[in-house]
Design a protein around this motif. Structure first.
Motif, PDB file in Angstrom:
ATOM      1  N   GLN A 100       0.854  -1.186   0.000  1.00 12.97           N
ATOM      2  CA  GLN A 100       0.000   0.000   0.000  1.00 12.97           C
ATOM      3  C   GLN A 100       0.892   1.240   0.000  1.00 12.97           C
ATOM      4  OE1 GLN A 100      -2.517  -0.082   3.422  1.00 12.97           O
ATOM      5  NE2 GLN A 100      -2.721   2.130   3.487  1.00 12.97           N
ATOM      6  N   PHE A 101       0.565   2.205  -0.876  1.00 14.83           N
ATOM      7  CA  PHE A 101       1.291   3.474  -0.851  1.00 14.83           C
ATOM      8  C   PHE A 101       0.995   4.195   0.454  1.00 14.83           C
ATOM      9  CE2 PHE A 101       0.529   3.105  -5.562  1.00 14.83           C
ATOM     10  CZ  PHE A 101       1.851   2.876  -5.907  1.00 14.83           C
ATOM     11  N   ILE A 102       2.015   4.830   1.037  1.00 19.01           N
ATOM     12  CA  ILE A 102       1.801   5.636   2.242  1.00 19.01           C
ATOM     13  C   ILE A 102       2.458   7.002   2.047  1.00 19.01           C
ATOM     14  CG2 ILE A 102       1.525   3.688   3.825  1.00 19.01           C
ATOM     15  CD1 ILE A 102       4.428   4.025   4.668  1.00 19.01           C
ATOM     16  N   GLU A 103       1.937   7.983   2.720  1.00 17.80           N
ATOM     17  CA  GLU A 103       2.473   9.350   2.715  1.00 17.80           C
ATOM     18  C   GLU A 103       2.584   9.942   1.301  1.00 17.80           C
ATOM     19  OE1 GLU A 103       6.126   9.402   4.969  1.00 17.80           O
ATOM     20  OE2 GLU A 103       5.199   8.334   6.639  1.00 17.80           O
ATOM     21  N   LEU A 104       1.554   9.705   0.479  1.00 15.38           N
ATOM     22  CA  LEU A 104       1.559  10.257  -0.875  1.00 15.38           C
ATOM     23  C   LEU A 104       1.322  11.760  -0.845  1.00 15.38           C
ATOM     24  CD1 LEU A 104      -0.534   7.651  -2.904  1.00 15.38           C
ATOM     25  CD2 LEU A 104       1.940   8.007  -2.982  1.00 15.38           C
ATOM     26  N   THR A 105       2.068  12.472  -1.653  1.00 16.47           N
ATOM     27  CA  THR A 105       1.870  13.914  -1.826  1.00 16.47           C
ATOM     28  C   THR A 105       1.033  14.135  -3.079  1.00 16.47           C
ATOM     29  OG1 THR A 105       3.841  14.164  -3.184  1.00 16.47           O
ATOM     30  CG2 THR A 105       4.136  14.382  -0.788  1.00 16.47           C
ATOM     31  N   ARG A 106       0.588  15.359  -3.273  1.00 19.77           N
ATOM     32  CA  ARG A 106      -0.179  15.681  -4.481  1.00 19.77           C
ATOM     33  C   ARG A 106       0.630  15.367  -5.750  1.00 19.77           C
ATOM     34  NH1 ARG A 106      -4.527  18.330  -6.469  1.00 19.77           N
ATOM     35  NH2 ARG A 106      -4.231  19.721  -8.240  1.00 19.77           N
ATOM     36  N   PRO A 107       1.921  15.764  -5.841  1.00 22.52           N
ATOM     37  CA  PRO A 107       2.705  15.392  -7.024  1.00 22.52           C
ATOM     38  C   PRO A 107       2.824  13.869  -7.217  1.00 22.52           C
ATOM     39  CG  PRO A 107       3.810  17.162  -5.852  1.00 22.52           C
ATOM     40  CD  PRO A 107       2.678  16.693  -4.974  1.00 22.52           C
ATOM     41  N   ASP A 108       2.879  13.114  -6.113  1.00 26.17           N
ATOM     42  CA  ASP A 108       2.929  11.650  -6.214  1.00 26.17           C
ATOM     43  C   ASP A 108       1.643  11.111  -6.848  1.00 26.17           C
ATOM     44  OD1 ASP A 108       5.388  11.700  -4.876  1.00 26.17           O
ATOM     45  OD2 ASP A 108       4.491  11.204  -2.924  1.00 26.17           O
ATOM     46  N   ILE A 109       0.505  11.638  -6.419  1.00 26.83           N
ATOM     47  CA  ILE A 109      -0.792  11.201  -6.945  1.00 26.83           C
ATOM     48  C   ILE A 109      -0.911  11.549  -8.431  1.00 26.83           C
ATOM     49  CG2 ILE A 109      -3.297  11.527  -6.784  1.00 26.83           C
ATOM     50  CD1 ILE A 109      -2.780  11.946  -3.698  1.00 26.83           C
ATOM     51  N   ILE A 110      -0.450  12.715  -8.805  1.00 17.40           N
ATOM     52  CA  ILE A 110      -0.457  13.117 -10.220  1.00 17.40           C
ATOM     53  C   ILE A 110       0.431  12.170 -11.031  1.00 17.40           C
ATOM     54  CG2 ILE A 110       0.260  14.938 -11.832  1.00 17.40           C
ATOM     55  CD1 ILE A 110      -0.665  16.949  -9.604  1.00 17.40           C
ATOM     56  N   PHE A 111       1.591  11.804 -10.485  1.00 14.54           N
ATOM     57  CA  PHE A 111       2.501  10.864 -11.129  1.00 14.54           C
ATOM     58  C   PHE A 111       1.817   9.515 -11.322  1.00 14.54           C
ATOM     59  CE2 PHE A 111       5.781   7.542 -10.476  1.00 14.54           C
ATOM     60  CZ  PHE A 111       6.568   7.775 -11.604  1.00 14.54           C
ATOM     61  N   LEU A 112       1.187   8.990 -10.274  1.00 18.92           N
ATOM     62  CA  LEU A 112       0.479   7.708 -10.377  1.00 18.92           C
ATOM     63  C   LEU A 112      -0.646   7.792 -11.402  1.00 18.92           C
ATOM     64  CD1 LEU A 112       0.265   6.665  -6.621  1.00 18.92           C
ATOM     65  CD2 LEU A 112       1.670   5.614  -8.404  1.00 18.92           C
ATOM     66  N   ASN A 113      -1.360   8.911 -11.417  1.00 24.46           N
ATOM     67  CA  ASN A 113      -2.434   9.093 -12.381  1.00 24.46           C
ATOM     68  C   ASN A 113      -1.911   9.053 -13.812  1.00 24.46           C
ATOM     69  OD1 ASN A 113      -5.296   9.635 -12.928  1.00 24.46           O
ATOM     70  ND2 ASN A 113      -4.469  11.516 -13.806  1.00 24.46           N
ATOM     71  N   SER A 114      -0.723   9.631 -14.035  1.00 24.79           N
ATOM     72  CA  SER A 114      -0.159   9.615 -15.387  1.00 24.79           C
ATOM     73  C   SER A 114       0.164   8.188 -15.833  1.00 24.79           C
ATOM     74  CB  SER A 114       1.079  10.508 -15.477  1.00 24.79           C
ATOM     75  OG  SER A 114       2.144   9.984 -14.733  1.00 24.79           O
ATOM     76  N   ILE A 115       0.535   7.324 -14.901  1.00 29.27           N
ATOM     77  CA  ILE A 115       0.786   5.916 -15.234  1.00 29.27           C
ATOM     78  C   ILE A 115      -0.534   5.212 -15.514  1.00 29.27           C
ATOM     79  CG2 ILE A 115       1.632   3.693 -14.391  1.00 29.27           C
ATOM     80  CD1 ILE A 115       3.630   5.255 -12.645  1.00 29.27           C
ATOM     81  N   ILE A 116      -1.446   5.269 -14.548  1.00 31.45           N
ATOM     82  CA  ILE A 116      -2.692   4.491 -14.615  1.00 31.45           C
ATOM     83  C   ILE A 116      -3.575   4.936 -15.780  1.00 31.45           C
ATOM     84  CG2 ILE A 116      -4.838   3.975 -13.374  1.00 31.45           C
ATOM     85  CD1 ILE A 116      -3.066   3.996 -10.793  1.00 31.45           C
ATOM     86  N   SER A 117      -3.649   6.223 -16.036  1.00 35.58           N
ATOM     87  CA  SER A 117      -4.522   6.710 -17.114  1.00 35.58           C
ATOM     88  C   SER A 117      -4.020   6.305 -18.494  1.00 35.58           C
ATOM     89  CB  SER A 117      -4.684   8.223 -17.030  1.00 35.58           C
ATOM     90  OG  SER A 117      -3.444   8.874 -17.232  1.00 35.58           O
ATOM     91  N   ASN A 118      -2.769   5.860 -18.586  1.00 34.51           N
ATOM     92  CA  ASN A 118      -2.218   5.413 -19.877  1.00 34.51           C
ATOM     93  C   ASN A 118      -2.191   3.896 -20.025  1.00 34.51           C
ATOM     94  OD1 ASN A 118      -1.397   7.825 -21.464  1.00 34.51           O
ATOM     95  ND2 ASN A 118      -0.335   8.301 -19.556  1.00 34.51           N
ATOM     96  N   LEU A 119      -2.789   3.179 -19.107  1.00 33.39           N
ATOM     97  CA  LEU A 119      -2.811   1.716 -19.204  1.00 33.39           C
ATOM     98  C   LEU A 119      -4.047   1.237 -19.947  1.00 33.39           C
ATOM     99  CD1 LEU A 119      -1.597   0.757 -15.638  1.00 33.39           C
ATOM    100  CD2 LEU A 119      -0.286   0.857 -17.737  1.00 33.39           C
TER     101      LEU A 119
END
Length: 119
Positions: A100-119
């Motif tokens: 489980q991801f912990i201590e995510l920042t807003r930039p981290d969430i944006i980064f994850l979104n860029s991965i997931i939205s391109n799958l």
């Protein structure tokens, strides 16, 4: 997955995602890790990862992963929810873990979104 995930509920859909990750730091654990982990990610969600590695990980161990996507790399902290023995397609003895991801920042969430939205 039987009882290996007891007490653990998925909050987000998982997407198949293959990537190799280097984990050079075990932040919190009851064990001493002398070698870095080499991890093969097999799926990703907004809340965590599923991966294979060659070492058993204790529940609640916290790791620091360098996750790379395109030209960007983020250092993300994860906590082990479960780990079980498995045999991978290349017949090496491996362990499959859910973290489980912990201590995510807003930039981290944006980064994850860029991965997931391109799958």
């Amino acid at each position: 997955m039987g009882d290996i995930m007891s007490g653990y509920e998925r909050r987000y859909e998982r997407f198949e995602y293959r990537n190799w990750v280097f984990c050079g730091q075990c932040i919190e654990s009851n064990e001493t890790r002398k070698k870095p982990l080499v991890i093969t990610i097999i799926d990703i969600s907004y809340s965590g990862l599923g991966f294979l590695c060659n070492q058993r990980l204790e529940k609640d161990t916290v790791l620091s992963l360098n996750l790379r996507y395109k030209t960007e790399t983020k250092k993300l902290k994860v906590k082990v929810n479960w780990c079980t023995f498995t045999i991978s397609n290349d017949h090496n003895q491996r362990f499959r873990s859910g973290v489980q991801f912990i201590e995510l920042t807003r930039p981290d969430i944006i980064f994850l979104n860029s991965i997931i939205s391109n799958l």
